[in-house]
Every structure is written in C-alpha cells, then in structure tokens.
Design an enzyme around this catalytic site. Structure first.
Site, mmCIF file in Angstrom:
data_model
loop_
_atom_site.group_PDB
_atom_site.id
_atom_site.type_symbol
_atom_site.label_atom_id
_atom_site.label_comp_id
_atom_site.label_asym_id
_atom_site.label_seq_id
_atom_site.Cartn_x
_atom_site.Cartn_y
_atom_site.Cartn_z
ATOM 1 N N SER A 179 16.783 -48.550 -34.144
ATOM 2 C CA SER A 179 16.303 -48.920 -35.482
ATOM 3 C C SER A 179 14.789 -49.027 -35.568
ATOM 4 O O SER A 179 14.202 -48.826 -36.628
ATOM 5 C CB SER A 179 16.926 -50.254 -35.917
ATOM 6 O OG SER A 179 16.622 -51.264 -34.972
ATOM 7 N N ASP A 225 11.935 -60.482 -36.840
ATOM 8 C CA ASP A 225 13.049 -61.275 -36.313
ATOM 9 C C ASP A 225 13.054 -61.368 -34.793
ATOM 10 O O ASP A 225 14.061 -61.685 -34.186
ATOM 11 C CB ASP A 225 14.378 -60.659 -36.778
ATOM 12 C CG ASP A 225 14.523 -59.201 -36.337
ATOM 13 O OD1 ASP A 225 13.612 -58.690 -35.645
ATOM 14 O OD2 ASP A 225 15.540 -58.572 -36.675
ATOM 15 N N HIS A 232 12.673 -56.395 -34.619
ATOM 16 C CA HIS A 232 12.247 -55.345 -35.558
ATOM 17 C C HIS A 232 10.800 -55.569 -35.978
ATOM 18 O O HIS A 232 10.407 -56.694 -36.284
ATOM 19 C CB HIS A 232 13.179 -55.319 -36.777
ATOM 20 C CG HIS A 232 14.586 -54.959 -36.410
ATOM 21 N ND1 HIS A 232 15.564 -55.905 -36.210
ATOM 22 C CD2 HIS A 232 15.158 -53.760 -36.166
ATOM 23 C CE1 HIS A 232 16.698 -55.297 -35.875
ATOM 24 N NE2 HIS A 232 16.468 -53.992 -35.829
#
Length: 205
Positions: free
Chosen positions: A15, A181, A184
C-alpha cells in the site's frame, strides 16, 4: 542517455507504493512513486522515462511472487524497484492467527524473484512499523532489512536505504510525524522515501 532512449521503471510493493493509484488518472498514486516520477520528469526533460506503479495494498512477498510474471516480467522494464516487507512483519503483530511469512521464506521468495528478473534491480529497505525505533515491529523488521541488504549486494542491485533513513530521522528527535498510523506515509514520509530513492539512483538518470 540520448533523447531517443525510453526507460521503463516498474515500482512494485504494498500500500505504501500503491498509494491510491487506481483513483489517480495517471495511475501513479499520490505517494513516493508520484514524487519520483515528477522529479525525474522535470530534471530530465530530454529523456522519456516511463513509470509504472504496481503497488497493491496488503501485499506480502508471497503476493508479489503470485503476480511477478504479469506485473513485472511481462512489462519488460529496464529497472525494477521493489518495496516489500512491512506487511510480512505487521501481520505477525495484528493477525497472528494467519499463516505468516517469516524471514527464511521471505529471503527464499525474494531471491527467486531477483533470479527471474533481467532488469536492473532497485531494492528498497522496508521502512518502519511505528515511529519508535524500539517498537516490536521495528525489532522484528531488522531481519528483513538485513535480507534486503544482503540480496542487493549479491545481485548487484541498487540499495535504497529507506529503513536507515527513517531511523536517522527518528534519532534526530524531530517530532513532525512521517506516517498517518505508524506505517502508511503522510506527505513528509513520502518525501523522505522519494529522496532516499532518488539519491540512491542518481547515477542511473
């Protein structure tokens, strides 16, 4: 490099690489891949450099293995940049019940992918898990970072010292966050990743 040469770079990962590429008309996403693209574009106006973002959120090295043929080999890139390992460790912490990818398997599969790839390899160290060097995630990450360093040496790959650069930032004591977080990236984290990559690859372009 002459004006007539086109260079194709595949950046593959999880991601952090993906960074919303499906919502982006240019399919670059909104993270470090876009920053690399924009820097190379404006600093090399005489060169045709094509960037393909092949990040998929949640991916581990086993997922890269499953799609390597389609997303890397078939694209016939000149350069392949790999950023993987965060989820291989993170799943051990947040989903301990699932089948895990421990360092031995991670290295075996990573080595297999390197063997299959004819393009110049650019191996990025896994970044961080929590903005605290002493966190459990960062302690577990050490083995994975070492594997990437070892493989980079073995395959004459360019090593992007992303983990080291994040550690250096944290050690400097700057309180501005790099992640949303702990994993990310926010825009500052993406900038650090892009700068680390561009510095490591400066002789290529």
């Amino acid at each position: 490099m002459g004006m007539d040469k086109q260079f194709r770079i595949v950046l593959i990962g999880d991601s952090i690489t993906d960074s919303g590429r499906r919502e982006d008309p240019e399919k670059l996403g909104f993270g470090y891949v876009r920053l690399i693209h924009d820097e190379l574009l404006v600093m090399n106006p005489d060169k045709k450099i094509e960037i393909l973002n092949k990040g998929i959120g949640g991916d581990r090295i086993t997922d890269l293995q499953a799609r390597w043929e389609e997303d890397v080999i078939n694209e016939q890139p000149d350069y392949v940049s790999i950023s993987i390992g965060i989820n291989d460790v993170w799943r051990q912490l947040d989903q301990p019940q699932m089948e895990q990818v421990y360092p031995e398997q991670y290295e075996k599969i990573y080595r297999e992918l390197c063997e299959k790839t004819k393009a110049q390899l650019i191996l990025m160290e896994p970044t961080i898990i929590e903005e605290d060097i002493e966190s459990e995630g960062n302690q577990k990450l050490v083995d994975y970072v070492e594997i990437v360093r070892r493989l980079a040496k073995h395959y004459n790959a360019i090593l992007v010292p992303t983990h080291q650069d994040f550690q250096n930032y944290l050690l400097a004591g700057n309180r501005h966050k790099l992640t949303t977080d702990g994993v990310h990236m926010n825009s500052a984290g993406d900038m650090l990743m892009a700068k680390s990559w561009l510095k490591a690859c400066e002789d290529l372009f």
